[in-house]
Each structure stands twice: as C-alpha cells, then as structure tokens.
Scaffold this active site. Structure first.
Site, mmCIF file in Angstrom:
data_model
loop_
_atom_site.group_PDB
_atom_site.id
_atom_site.type_symbol
_atom_site.label_atom_id
_atom_site.label_comp_id
_atom_site.label_asym_id
_atom_site.label_seq_id
_atom_site.Cartn_x
_atom_site.Cartn_y
_atom_site.Cartn_z
ATOM 1 N N LYS A 123 0.870 -1.177 0.000
ATOM 2 C CA LYS A 123 0.000 0.000 0.000
ATOM 3 C C LYS A 123 0.906 1.225 0.000
ATOM 4 O O LYS A 123 1.532 1.565 1.000
ATOM 5 C CB LYS A 123 -0.915 0.019 1.221
ATOM 6 C CG LYS A 123 -1.936 1.143 1.145
ATOM 7 C CD LYS A 123 -3.029 0.948 2.173
ATOM 8 C CE LYS A 123 -4.164 1.943 1.975
ATOM 9 N NZ LYS A 123 -3.768 3.334 2.177
ATOM 10 N N LYS A 298 -6.284 -8.068 -3.077
ATOM 11 C CA LYS A 298 -7.461 -7.960 -3.941
ATOM 12 C C LYS A 298 -7.775 -9.335 -4.524
ATOM 13 O O LYS A 298 -6.853 -10.059 -4.919
ATOM 14 C CB LYS A 298 -7.186 -6.988 -5.093
ATOM 15 C CG LYS A 298 -6.877 -5.562 -4.641
ATOM 16 C CD LYS A 298 -6.391 -4.698 -5.802
ATOM 17 C CE LYS A 298 -5.910 -3.346 -5.297
ATOM 18 N NZ LYS A 298 -5.089 -2.634 -6.277
ATOM 19 N N LYS A 322 -2.885 -3.160 7.374
ATOM 20 C CA LYS A 322 -1.939 -2.100 7.705
ATOM 21 C C LYS A 322 -0.729 -2.585 8.513
ATOM 22 O O LYS A 322 -0.813 -3.562 9.269
ATOM 23 C CB LYS A 322 -2.654 -0.992 8.504
ATOM 24 C CG LYS A 322 -3.849 -0.384 7.789
ATOM 25 C CD LYS A 322 -3.466 0.459 6.582
ATOM 26 C CE LYS A 322 -3.037 1.858 6.929
ATOM 27 N NZ LYS A 322 -4.123 2.773 7.239
ATOM 28 N N CYS A 440 39.477 19.186 19.451
ATOM 29 C CA CYS A 440 38.200 18.649 19.926
ATOM 30 C C CYS A 440 38.160 17.132 19.735
ATOM 31 O O CYS A 440 38.219 16.624 18.615
ATOM 32 C CB CYS A 440 37.060 19.313 19.163
ATOM 33 S SG CYS A 440 35.435 18.719 19.670
HETATM 34 S S1 IVH Z 1 -6.645 0.020 -4.703
HETATM 35 C C1 IVH Z 1 -10.845 -0.218 -5.181
HETATM 36 N N1 IVH Z 1 -4.102 -0.466 -4.362
HETATM 37 O O1 IVH Z 1 -5.052 3.601 -0.796
HETATM 38 C C2 IVH Z 1 -9.550 -0.083 -4.545
HETATM 39 N N2 IVH Z 1 -5.005 1.503 -3.421
HETATM 40 O O2 IVH Z 1 -7.566 3.547 0.881
HETATM 41 C C3 IVH Z 1 -8.988 1.261 -4.716
HETATM 42 N N3 IVH Z 1 -3.361 2.902 -2.285
HETATM 43 O O3 IVH Z 1 -7.022 5.938 -2.459
HETATM 44 C C4 IVH Z 1 -7.611 1.404 -4.299
HETATM 45 N N4 IVH Z 1 -1.625 1.624 -2.666
HETATM 46 O O4 IVH Z 1 -4.508 6.037 -2.844
HETATM 47 C C5 IVH Z 1 -5.115 0.373 -4.107
HETATM 48 N N5 IVH Z 1 -1.837 -0.999 -4.161
HETATM 49 C C6 IVH Z 1 -2.872 -0.166 -3.924
HETATM 50 C C7 IVH Z 1 -2.698 1.033 -3.213
HETATM 51 C C8 IVH Z 1 -3.804 1.842 -2.973
HETATM 52 C C9 IVH Z 1 -2.060 2.746 -2.118
HETATM 53 C C10 IVH Z 1 -4.152 4.037 -1.765
HETATM 54 C C11 IVH Z 1 -4.972 4.728 -2.811
HETATM 55 C C12 IVH Z 1 -6.384 4.718 -2.323
HETATM 56 C C13 IVH Z 1 -6.223 4.359 -0.879
HETATM 57 C C14 IVH Z 1 -7.396 3.522 -0.473
#
Ligand code: IVH
Length: 684
Positions: A123, A298, A322, A440
């Site tokens: 993420k 996913k 997280k 020093c």
């Molecule tokens: S998928 C339908 N993949 O996280 C799913 N989001 O809380 C849409 N983000 O606004 C997001 N890395 O800015 C996805 N590998 C990733 C991600 C990612 C960061 C952020 C993105 C999104 C937020 C969602």
C-alpha cells in the site's frame, strides 16, 4: 481511550463539538496545506471517538461533521473533474485476526470454502491519481478528491517522468489507469534537506510531499519534484470484454502498455500465502526506498470481484492490511548537542521512549537551529516523531494544542560540549560549528570513524566503540596513528582479547591497499561524498594533481560546484592535512594511479546501458562493482525493469533475478562480470 462506558449526553455533546472542530482543523492542515500537525494514527483515533459518540447519540451528527466526509474538497483554482466510476477507498485490517475475518468473509461471499487467490501489493503512501487515455494519448489526469469529484491536474502529471504520455502495444481505445503518485524516500530526503537549507517548505512526510507537489498551480514546480507513478488498477475501459479474466493478468497488460507496476506484486493462492506476503513485506518495509503503510489484497478472479460488489465507499473484494504506524506522538524531554566530524553541532532530541513501527525511539535529530525555529519546538512539547527507511528518526511537527505552560526554549550552547572551544555560526549557514578543530576529541573521533567506515578504507572490526576507546586512551590522535597501533596496546583495552586484537591489526594492514576514490572519500573533505570522490579520482587520476588543482580546474569535474571546489582547495591548503596524507603514505597506504579516462561519457564502452546488481559478490563489493561499471559508462540502478540491459546476479540473488528472467533481461554471473570488466580494462 480506556474508558468504554458512554458519557452523559451533555458531556458527549461538548466532546463531540470539540472533536468536530479539531478534526476540521486537522483535515484542513492535511488536505489544504499538506502539513498535518498530528500523526495519522492520532487522527484516526479522534475520528473513531467521534464516530462512537455520534453512533450513541445520532442527534450529535451534523451534516458537516468530519465523519460525513472523506477526502479533500477540490481547490477552486483547479478545474473540477467528475469520475465516471467513483474512486473508492479501502477497508482496513489492523491485525491478523481482522485479516483472517476478511478472508473468511470472502469465502462466505463466494459461497465456498475453497481457497481464493489474492493479488498482493504494497500500500503505497502517496496520492491516488486517475489517468485517462484516448486512442493511447494521455488526455486527462485527476486527483481522487472526494471519490466522485477530483481536480484536473493534467499539466502537473505530465511532468512525472514515468507516466506514459503515449501507450504502447495493444490498448483499449478509451482507458483509465489508476495508481499512486509518490515520492521515493531518497528524493524526499534530498528535497527536504534542500528546503531546510534554502528556507523552503519542508514536508512532514513523503505522502504530503507527493500530494502537495501535485496540487501546485505552476506545473514547473511539480516538474522539479522527484515524483513517480505506480499503477494499481483500472477505471473506465472502452472494451472490457477484451481484458483477461484475472487481476494478475490485467497487471501484466498494464505493464505492457508502458506503466510501472510495483516490483513486489505477487499472487497468493490461499490465506497462508497472503499472510506470508504481509510478513515478508513487513520485514523489507524499511529497505524498499519508498514509504508504504501496509499491504493491499485484492481478489484475483474478476468475475468474483464483480459478484462481491461494494459497500459504501469500499469494495468487498479488497482490503488494506496495515503495518504499524511510522509516526507517533511523544514528549520532548530535552536536547543534547552532538559534535560531528567537521565540528558541526547537531541538536539531538531526547524523547520519552515511544515504539514507532516496532522500534523504540528515544532520540531524533533536530538538524540545526533553523529547524528548531521552523518547528517552533520547545522542551516539554508533545511532538510527532517519524521513523522511515534507514534515516534517523525525525521530529516532524509539534502538537501546539498540548504545549505546557512551562515549555522551555532551546538554545545553542556558546561553547562546545566536548572541548569547550567557542561555537560559531557562519553568516548565511544554518549550522553552528565548534572551532576546536583537532583539539576537539569529538571531531577527532568522528574523523577516524569516517576514515575507517565501509565506503572509506573499510577497516573491518574497527567499529565506533573501539575508536572511541582508542581516542579516550590517547592511543590515537589522528587517522595515521591507526597504522602504528601495537598488539599490546590493543589487548590492554577493555573487552579486547588477543585474537580480536590480531584481527583488528590484520584489517588495518589490509586496508592499506585501497583505491584513490576511497582514499579521497576517507579524508573527509567537506561535501566530498562517495560520488564526488569517484568523479575526482577518475577525472584527475593522480592524488597530486587533485592536491594541486585550482578552483577553476575543480569546477570542470562532474558534480563539483563552487562551494565543493572551495572546500577541496581549502582542505589541501591546510598544512596539517598535507602532512596527514604524507604520514599515511609513509605508513604504507597505497593505491594504483593511472592516466584519467579522457573518453567523453558517450564514448565509454558501456555508455547508454543500464545495469542492476543483486545478490552477494565474492571478489568485490557491490559498491566497487557499481563504481567499475559506472567508470565504463553504464548507469547502475536499483530495480529491474524493461529498460534494464543486464543484471549482475551474485550468490543468493532473489526477486530481482526472477524478475529479470521473466523480462528476458540478460543475466551476468560474477565470472561474466569479471570478464566484462577485464575486456574493457576496468578494475576487476
Ligand atoms: S486500490 C478499489 N491499491 O489507498 C480499490 N489503493 O484507501 C482502490 N493505495 O485511495 C484502491 N496503494 O490512494 C489500491 N496498491 C494499492 C494502493 C492503494 C495505495 C491508496 C490509494 C487509495 C487508498 C485507499
């Protein structure tokens, strides 16, 4: 909150109003000014507290409550863009149980207890962006905004170097690619360091830096920011039937169209593999070179995704699992002043110990007095500490709401805390310095540590602690004294057996054979880092020529500007530095010197080639291999992509090797590397 009992309505109302006001302000800081004053984790806690109060007393929930709004309001200055398909967010799992619950829910939704394959991704911590292509041309880029409406930031996004303006291969006529724009950590640190020096805006974290850079009204400013784009999904697609039926295969298409897709992308076949991905990515997290705050999982099967659908603003088929937060709040208990190699005095924050992403932090750098002024930090303040990548923990902001009345100002001492010499601050410079020079002990210790360090003479076993012991015991004063150490002197030290003493002496002996670049770097000339030292060595070829070089001659070397040239001239003008060099050479420190490579960069044998080095090399270090390839004109980068010409794979090469194989990149083992270097007369 430890007290879970419901408050009375009156106190609930007071608290809810207070929380709404606070959260409004924090929202503004975060979205409008890109400079939050509290960590995300604290924001989430306050938001949750408000949600709980509003759930208990629905009459407290006003339409403009922060609980009713996610994302930013578009700035009036940017044109508004309506997303044809909403840009969703992700539900979070905060621990393994919540993640296992998510997986069980997927199985329930799928109506079967069979394994469900998941695409696993980091993420990324940046800003979500939608890119719209028509007939393969980038026609519009937009922020996520509130999910339905964002801002048109096309001009800015066009400046990001890895965003394709034209697609490759076989692409749908109309295509929206979504992903994250982020600022890699090295670029972020460099940008902030420069901002600190020049009084520009310092960003609290790479995410704010990315978001702030994208929302510049002047795209020339954005163009100067080190941003990258990484794709993680699709929005509208004109010909959906032409897409493959798994997400993993879609990622391969996205890559073929010319987008960067994350290197860590993996397919997990079941829950165990998904959990393993989380653990492995967590272990690598701080070495990735960019900030991530978790993993995203996913469902791979797109038909199954469709079947599962959405709730509110998030898909049921995905989750963000997280990692522990990299920012925490704690108290600043005091400030110590440390003296560095060049006498620079750095204020170091002493913090009430706090766990930050799995490590207890009790110190953080405050850089210099300008930084202290910029942060407006005082002793006793509650501060936000951030630990990311390999950099030392930093204080990113002060929670002014929590400042105690007796918070005390921080002052630079007038005398060096180590040698008591006068401290001076040069006009126009942010740093204060001890004027004691070699008087020093702190400066002497740091100079010797630098000399022995890995990228300098690389004296194994001569660690910081031992150097401090040696200086404190008056056994060494300067770097050349290292070469006169005796076995008996070493064994007399605490915790030093005869065997270790032998090892240290052998390592010192071995370090005498070095390279000109390493030697130059080891001297510790101000602003002369590894790269500059390398450039100096290859440009001049001989130490004497560098020592005799004029300011103008130095300016002809790559990367050397006015200030660095001045530091070099001043260094060699100093008689004690010249005599140290003589002493070192007299003690047997040597390297090979040769006429410099005069070929223009473009005529070098490996000019235009991009290489990546991975795994363990036995005959030379990775740094030396890199330097040797660079000397032949190759560009050496950290990650394998379609642009990589060859990968040098040492022992225990991992994901980079498999990636290179899958991309059909040429692979050289260590013997092949040696052969290549020998063929071009490089150092093998
Ligand atoms: S998928 C339908 N993949 O996280 C799913 N989001 O809380 C849409 N983000 O606004 C997001 N890395 O800015 C996805 N590998 C990733 C991600 C990612 C960061 C952020 C993105 C999104 C937020 C969602």
């Amino acid at each position: 909150m430890t007290d879970h009992s419901l408050p009375e309505f009156d106190s609930a109302q007071t608290r809810a109003t207070e929380l709404q006001q606070l959260l409004h302000r924090y929202n503004q800081e975060y979205y409008q000014y890109d400079s939050p004053s509290i960590p995300d984790a604290e924001y989430d806690r306050l938001l949750r507290e408000l949600q709980q109060l509003e759930a208990a007393y629905p009459e407290l929930q006003t339409p403009d409550s922060p609980t009713q709004r996610v994302g930013s309001t578009p700035l009036s200055a940017f044109e508004e863009v309506a997303h044809e398909r909403p840009m969703l967010s992700l539900d979070n799992a905060m621990n393994g149980d919540e993640f296992a619950d998510f997986y069980a829910r997927l199985q329930r939704l799928a109506g079967s207890s069979n394994d469900i394959a998941l695409v696993c991704e980091p993420k990324l911590d940046g800003a979500a962006v939608s890119l719209l292509y028509e007939q393969g041309q980038l026609v519009r880029a937009a922020t996520r905004g509130d999910g339905s409406r964002g801002e048109n930031i096309t001009a800015n996004v066009r400046t990001i170097k890895n965003v394709p303006l034209t697609l490759q291969g076989d692409f749908p006529a109309r295509l929206e690619v979504r992903g994250e724009v982020y600022m890699p950590l090295n670029g972020f640190e460099r940008y902030n360091q420069q901002a600190r020096e020049q009084g520009g805006k310092v960003f609290a974290n790479p995410r704010n830096a990315a978001a702030g850079s994208l929302r510049q009204l002047d795209s020339k400013i954005t163009a100067k920011r080190p941003l990258e784009f990484c794709a993680y999904g699709l929005g509208v697609v004109s010909d959906e039937a032409s897409l493959p039926d798994t997400l993993f295969a879609v990622f391969a298409c996205i890559r073929d169209w010319g987008f960067k897709v994350n290197d860590e992308l993996t397919l997990a076949n079941n829950l165990t593999e998904a959990q393993a991905f989380y653990a492995q990515l967590g272990a690598k997290r701080h070495g990735l070179g960019y900030e991530i705050d978790g993993t995203v999982f996913k469902v791979n099967d797109l038909a199954l995704q469709q079947q599962m659908g959405f709730v509110a603003r998030a898909p049921r088929w995905a989750i963000a699992y997280k990692f522990p937060a990299v920012e925490q709040m704690t108290r600043l208990n005091g400030v110590d002043f440390q003296v560095g190699r060049t006498g620079a005095i750095t204020p170091v924050a002493r913090l009430a110990p706090v766990a930050v992403a799995g490590v207890t932090v009790s110190n953080a750098t405050l850089h210099n007095m300008d930084e202290i002024e910029r942060l407006d930090v005082r002793i006793g303040d509650t501060v936000v500490v951030r630990r990311a990548g390999d950099v030392i923990p930093q204080i990113v902001s002060v929670v002014l709401d929590q400042r105690p009345e007796d918070a005390a100002a921080i002052q630079m001492p007038e005398h060096c805390p180590v040698c008591d010499s006068q401290v001076e601050r040069v006009e126009g410079e942010a740093v204060a310095r001890c004027t004691g020079g070699l008087v020093c002990a702190a400066q002497r210790k740091e100079a010797i540590k630098h000399f022995a360090s890995r990228k300098a003479l690389d004296i194994e076993g001569l660690g910081d602690k031992l150097i401090e012991q040696l200086v404190d015991a008056d056994l060494i004063d300067a770097v050349d004294d290292l070469f006169h150490l005796q076995h008996e002197q070493l064994v007399a030290l605490e915790r030093m057996g005869p065997k270790s003493a032998d090892n240290v002496l052998a390592a010192i002996e071995a370090a005498k054979q070095t390279t000109l670049a390493r030697f130059l770097y080891a001297l510790g000339i101000r602003e002369v880092g590894v790269v500059t030292a390398q450039n100096l060595a290859s440009y001049f070829g001989f130490l004497q020529r560098i020592m005799d070089a004029s300011h103008e001659q130095l300016l002809a070397v790559d990367d050397i500007g006015d200030i660095v040239a001045r530091h070099i001239v001043n260094f060699f003008a100093e008689p004690h530095n010249r005599s140290t060099i003589e002493q070192l050479q007299a003690a047997g420190v040597t390297w090979q010197e040769s006429e410099p490579q005069t070929a223009a960069a473009s005529e070098l044998p490996l000019a235009g080639q991009t290489a990546v080095i991975t795994g363990t090399l036995t005959a030379m270090s990775r740094d030396d291999a890199k330097a040797a390839l660079q000397a032949l004109g190759a560009k050496v980068t950290g990650s394998v992509s379609a642009k990589t010409d060859f990968l040098v794979a040492g022992e225990k090469a991992g994901s980079k090797l498999s990636k290179a194989q899958s991309l059909g990149v040429e692979i050289l083992d260590e013997a092949a590397l040696q052969a290549l270097l020998a063929q071009h007369g490089g150092q093998g």
